[in-house]
Motif scaffolding. Structure first.
Motif, PDB file in Angstrom:
ATOM      1  N   VAL A 279     -22.170  36.482  40.417  1.00  0.00           N
ATOM      2  CA  VAL A 279     -22.578  35.636  39.287  1.00  0.00           C
ATOM      3  C   VAL A 279     -21.762  35.933  38.024  1.00  0.00           C
ATOM      4  CG1 VAL A 279     -24.485  35.138  37.714  1.00  0.00           C
ATOM      5  CG2 VAL A 279     -24.947  35.479  40.123  1.00  0.00           C
ATOM      6  N   ILE A 280     -21.313  34.862  37.393  1.00  0.00           N
ATOM      7  CA  ILE A 280     -20.734  34.985  36.050  1.00  0.00           C
ATOM      8  C   ILE A 280     -21.740  34.369  35.095  1.00  0.00           C
ATOM      9  CG2 ILE A 280     -18.791  34.411  34.523  1.00  0.00           C
ATOM     10  CD1 ILE A 280     -18.056  35.990  37.059  1.00  0.00           C
ATOM     11  N   GLU A 281     -22.017  35.074  34.028  1.00  0.00           N
ATOM     12  CA  GLU A 281     -22.993  34.584  33.057  1.00  0.00           C
ATOM     13  C   GLU A 281     -22.309  34.326  31.711  1.00  0.00           C
ATOM     14  OE1 GLU A 281     -27.014  36.447  31.822  1.00  0.00           O
ATOM     15  OE2 GLU A 281     -25.523  37.672  30.818  1.00  0.00           O
ATOM     16  N   THR A 282     -22.673  33.188  31.106  1.00  0.00           N
ATOM     17  CA  THR A 282     -22.311  33.023  29.690  1.00  0.00           C
ATOM     18  C   THR A 282     -23.631  32.924  28.933  1.00  0.00           C
ATOM     19  OG1 THR A 282     -22.285  30.613  29.552  1.00  0.00           O
ATOM     20  CG2 THR A 282     -20.286  31.641  30.379  1.00  0.00           C
ATOM     21  N   SER A 283     -23.751  33.710  27.874  1.00  0.00           N
ATOM     22  CA  SER A 283     -25.041  33.817  27.188  1.00  0.00           C
ATOM     23  C   SER A 283     -24.832  33.807  25.680  1.00  0.00           C
ATOM     24  CB  SER A 283     -25.700  35.125  27.614  1.00  0.00           C
ATOM     25  OG  SER A 283     -26.849  35.351  26.836  1.00  0.00           O
ATOM     26  N   ILE A 284     -25.374  32.779  25.057  1.00  0.00           N
ATOM     27  CA  ILE A 284     -25.154  32.661  23.605  1.00  0.00           C
ATOM     28  C   ILE A 284     -26.497  32.499  22.902  1.00  0.00           C
ATOM     29  CG2 ILE A 284     -24.577  30.207  23.956  1.00  0.00           C
ATOM     30  CD1 ILE A 284     -22.927  30.383  21.393  1.00  0.00           C
ATOM     31  N   GLY A 285     -26.630  33.133  21.750  1.00  0.00           N
ATOM     32  CA  GLY A 285     -27.841  33.004  20.956  1.00  0.00           C
ATOM     33  C   GLY A 285     -27.755  31.727  20.131  1.00  0.00           C
ATOM     34  N   LEU A 286     -28.740  30.861  20.303  1.00  0.00           N
ATOM     35  CA  LEU A 286     -28.738  29.592  19.574  1.00  0.00           C
ATOM     36  C   LEU A 286     -28.837  29.844  18.068  1.00  0.00           C
ATOM     37  CD1 LEU A 286     -28.969  26.532  19.334  1.00  0.00           C
ATOM     38  CD2 LEU A 286     -31.323  26.688  20.096  1.00  0.00           C
ATOM     39  N   ASP A 287     -29.679  30.802  17.693  1.00  0.00           N
ATOM     40  CA  ASP A 287     -29.859  31.080  16.264  1.00  0.00           C
ATOM     41  C   ASP A 287     -28.587  31.666  15.656  1.00  0.00           C
ATOM     42  OD1 ASP A 287     -33.058  30.866  16.374  1.00  0.00           O
ATOM     43  OD2 ASP A 287     -32.312  31.994  18.085  1.00  0.00           O
ATOM     44  N   ARG A 288     -27.908  32.510  16.434  1.00  0.00           N
ATOM     45  CA  ARG A 288     -26.649  33.063  15.926  1.00  0.00           C
ATOM     46  C   ARG A 288     -25.597  31.974  15.785  1.00  0.00           C
ATOM     47  NH1 ARG A 288     -25.811  39.092  18.531  1.00  0.00           N
ATOM     48  NH2 ARG A 288     -27.899  39.759  17.925  1.00  0.00           N
ATOM     49  N   MET A 289     -25.614  31.025  16.729  1.00  0.00           N
ATOM     50  CA  MET A 289     -24.663  29.915  16.653  1.00  0.00           C
ATOM     51  C   MET A 289     -24.974  29.077  15.408  1.00  0.00           C
ATOM     52  SD  MET A 289     -22.073  28.673  18.161  1.00  0.00           S
ATOM     53  CE  MET A 289     -21.113  27.205  17.878  1.00  0.00           C
ATOM     54  N   PHE A 290     -26.246  28.908  15.134  1.00  0.00           N
ATOM     55  CA  PHE A 290     -26.699  28.175  13.946  1.00  0.00           C
ATOM     56  C   PHE A 290     -26.160  28.866  12.691  1.00  0.00           C
ATOM     57  CE2 PHE A 290     -30.146  25.358  12.234  1.00  0.00           C
ATOM     58  CZ  PHE A 290     -30.183  25.819  10.929  1.00  0.00           C
ATOM     59  N   LEU A 291     -26.305  30.196  12.651  1.00  0.00           N
ATOM     60  CA  LEU A 291     -25.834  30.942  11.475  1.00  0.00           C
ATOM     61  C   LEU A 291     -24.304  30.889  11.372  1.00  0.00           C
ATOM     62  CD1 LEU A 291     -26.422  32.760   9.052  1.00  0.00           C
ATOM     63  CD2 LEU A 291     -26.397  34.735  10.592  1.00  0.00           C
ATOM     64  N   ALA A 292     -23.634  30.963  12.518  1.00  0.00           N
ATOM     65  CA  ALA A 292     -22.170  30.904  12.514  1.00  0.00           C
ATOM     66  C   ALA A 292     -21.715  29.574  11.911  1.00  0.00           C
ATOM     67  CB  ALA A 292     -21.640  31.049  13.941  1.00  0.00           C
ATOM     68  N   ILE A 293     -22.316  28.491  12.380  1.00  0.00           N
ATOM     69  CA  ILE A 293     -21.909  27.167  11.902  1.00  0.00           C
ATOM     70  C   ILE A 293     -22.243  27.016  10.420  1.00  0.00           C
ATOM     71  CG2 ILE A 293     -22.423  24.687  12.112  1.00  0.00           C
ATOM     72  CD1 ILE A 293     -22.701  25.154  15.111  1.00  0.00           C
ATOM     73  N   LEU A 294     -23.442  27.439  10.062  1.00  0.00           N
ATOM     74  CA  LEU A 294     -23.860  27.292   8.665  1.00  0.00           C
ATOM     75  C   LEU A 294     -22.940  28.091   7.741  1.00  0.00           C
ATOM     76  CD1 LEU A 294     -26.187  25.751   7.373  1.00  0.00           C
ATOM     77  CD2 LEU A 294     -27.499  27.864   7.316  1.00  0.00           C
ATOM     78  N   SER A 295     -22.599  29.307   8.135  1.00  0.00           N
ATOM     79  CA  SER A 295     -21.803  30.127   7.226  1.00  0.00           C
ATOM     80  C   SER A 295     -20.357  29.652   7.150  1.00  0.00           C
ATOM     81  CB  SER A 295     -21.909  31.621   7.554  1.00  0.00           C
ATOM     82  OG  SER A 295     -21.631  31.857   8.888  1.00  0.00           O
ATOM     83  N   ALA A 296     -19.838  29.102   8.257  1.00  0.00           N
ATOM     84  CA  ALA A 296     -18.458  28.597   8.186  1.00  0.00           C
ATOM     85  C   ALA A 296     -18.407  27.269   7.431  1.00  0.00           C
ATOM     86  CB  ALA A 296     -17.897  28.417   9.586  1.00  0.00           C
ATOM     87  N   ALA A 297     -19.496  26.518   7.504  1.00  0.00           N
ATOM     88  CA  ALA A 297     -19.494  25.177   6.893  1.00  0.00           C
ATOM     89  C   ALA A 297     -19.797  25.219   5.395  1.00  0.00           C
ATOM     90  CB  ALA A 297     -20.526  24.299   7.597  1.00  0.00           C
TER      91      ALA A 297
END
Ligand code: ATP
Length: 514
Positions: A370-388
């Motif tokens: 198994v290969i897993e990709t695992s991302i935190g939705l809230d962290r992605m939210f913060l990443a987008i908000l801070s870059a934008a």
């Protein structure tokens, strides 16, 4: 650093002021590290989910979705290793009474040394200009070599202590490196202890261990236990993947930095099942695919970096993180792990049920890797908000705060602004809104000058404003204004939908991932 911390504060207050994120149960003074997503936050979060979900399931014929329960049979967590090994090494500072993760203290120390290397590289780039060769410079510059050696030594010692679960030597490393508490400044540390991160509760009316259940600490196990259900009912052929978005819970020792680390959060995980022995090929595929997914948002290619894990989790034979340059510095945003056949084999053992797959092409049965990709939705939210989040000075020296959100993710896609509240202009606005509402979130705003209304929409990241004026009544044209360039054009009302599709449509965003 200070500037970056200020930026995080600004983002937190902006997020609250405009209805993106509120502290949870605020009227009771909040609950530590728990947040609620407001009216715009919920939209942005949903759009991020859609971007992930569509790119996984719609764009891959061999990936399907799942929505499994948060509660799972308690044996699940025995099998996965979470009951025995889902621990963080914690250490307390006796003076400030603050608690830290020992590994995080060491990683932050490493990052400080790394900053010296980056500074030296910047100087080198300045000095040599075009002719600068980073690899060569790293190999020859004495300051970089010295600092790199320091980092290598710390990493090796840390890896050894963590792998051997040697908590005393982990503590000694903190003492030897003279790491002090950021709050008290003292080096008065307690011993290091292990702390299990799972929340537990009781199911039904019986108290005690018999009915103890856990709140899932990751969504992945729901995928593993359903592996055969999905494979058989969906007639899936390996290689194939199962994707899931859902809440996860971890009793984090230190939950802070806004929505970066919470005790209740949301994950977007995909497990990709492959024939044994092919996992590293697919690991590379998913690394590059996930990098592409992130960079496709155009937030800035320099905001991402890969970081290979120092200590591999008990189930992995290769693992890395995609780190993002958050306002607090580079931190993990997503993990990509080659989990081997560990989980499925463990579940076979604990459940007594076979979880193997018959591969018709190879004419044999096996338990897939198994290969897993695992991302935190809230962290992605913060990443987008801070870059934008940008503050810009305009030609007339006025300031604007603007969220340069990718069009497809913006919570409100279009603002419809009648120039005045009379002369039939609001009616035209309503008509246009009725036409657009099937595809796009909109706001009609009638209050204040057009300039002020633009500022309000900039602050929430609305990519397009449409102004309706008296000329609209004569020739059915409107003024369309673009958030980032602030350019304005006069177009026919009948052309509005095409412009929106081109600027904000999912197809445009997903096309590069095809
Ligand atoms: P960290 O080292 O930051 O604790 P992790 O390595 O434990 O993270 P994983 O178990 O790989 O994280 O979880 C996958 C993803 O889930 C992470 O990349 C992160 O985006 C997200 N995540 C993990 N813990 C939290 C949390 N407490 N709050 C918000 N998101 C989280």
């Amino acid at each position: 650093m200070e500037q970056k911390q200020d930026k995080l504060k600004e983002i937190i207050s902006h997020a609250k002021e405009y209805g993106f994120v509120f502290p949870s149960s605020e009227i009771y003074d909040g609950l530590a590290a728990t947040y609620d997503y407001g009216q715009l936050g919920a939209e942005l979060k949903n759009n991020i989910k859609q971007y992930w979900w569509k790119s996984m399931t719609q764009m891959h014929q061999n990936i399907v979705g799942l929505d499994s329960a948060i509660f799972m049979h308690p044996k699940t967590w025995k099998a996965s290793g979470h009951v025995d090994a889902f621990n963080d090494p914690l250490i307390d500072n006796r003076d400030s009474k603050k608690r830290y993760r020992a590994d995080v203290l060491l990683e932050e120390h490493i990052e400080k040394i790394n900053k010296k290397i980056v500074k030296e590289l910047t100087k080198g780039k300045k000095r040599f200009g075009e002719a600068f060769d980073e690899t060569e410079f790293r190999k020859t510059n004495p300051n970089i070599l010295r600092n790199q050696k320091k980092i290598d030594n710390i990493e090796a010692a840390m890896k050894k202590s963590l792998n051997e679960n040697d908590l005393e030597s982990l503590r000694n490393l903190i003492i030897d490196l003279e790491i002090s508490c950021p709050i008290s400044g003292s080096k008065n540390w307690t011993e290091v202890r292990q702390f299990n991160l799972m929340f537990s509760t009781e199911m039904g009316s019986l108290a005690g261990d018999a009915s103890k259940v856990y709140l899932r600490p990751e969504t992945a196990q729901g995928i593993f236990v359903n592996f055969l259900n999905v494979q058989k009912s969906g007639r899936m052929k390996i290689p194939f993947g199962i994707a899931q978005i859902g809440k996860a819970f971890r009793n984090e020792i230190i939950a802070r930095q806004f929505i970066f680390r919470m005790r209740e959060f949301e994950q977007m995980e995909m497990q990709f099942f492959v024939p044994p022995g092919e996992e590293l090929k697919w690991y590379d595929y998913w690394k590059s695919h996930r990098e592409k997914w992130h960079k496709n948002l155009n937030l800035g290619a320099n905001l991402y970096r890969f970081h290979d894990h120092i200590k591999l989790a008990h189930y992995a034979n290769a693992a890395c993180d995609i780190e993002f340059d958050f306002p607090m510095g580079f931190k993990e945003l997503e993990g990509i792990h080659s989990r081997t056949d560990f989980d499925l084999k463990q579940h076979e053992q604990y459940s007594g049920k076979k979880l193997s797959y018959f591969d018709a092409e190879l004419n044999k049965s096996y338990v897939p890797s198994v290969i897993e990709t695992s991302i935190g939705l809230d962290r992605m939210f913060l990443a987008i908000l801070s870059a934008a989040f940008k503050k810009e000075t305009l030609e007339d020296n006025a300031q604007r705060v603007v969220l340069k959100l990718p069009g497809a993710l913006a919570p409100i896609k279009v603002a419809i602004l009648p120039l005045v509240k009379k002369d039939g202009l609001p009616e035209i606005a309503n008509e246009l809104a009725n036409q657009l509402k099937f595809d796009y979130n909109f706001q009609i705003d009638l209050k204040d000058s057009i300039g002020k209304r633009y500022r309000r929409q900039d602050a929430i990241g609305t990519p397009i404003c449409i102004t309706i004026d008296h000329q609209t009544k004569e020739d059915q044209t409107v003024t369309i204004r673009f958030r980032d360039s602030m350019k304005q054009e006069r177009i026919k009302i009948s052309a509005v939908e095409d412009v929106l599709e081109n600027e904000l449509g999912w197809k445009k965003l997903l096309l590069n991932l095809a």
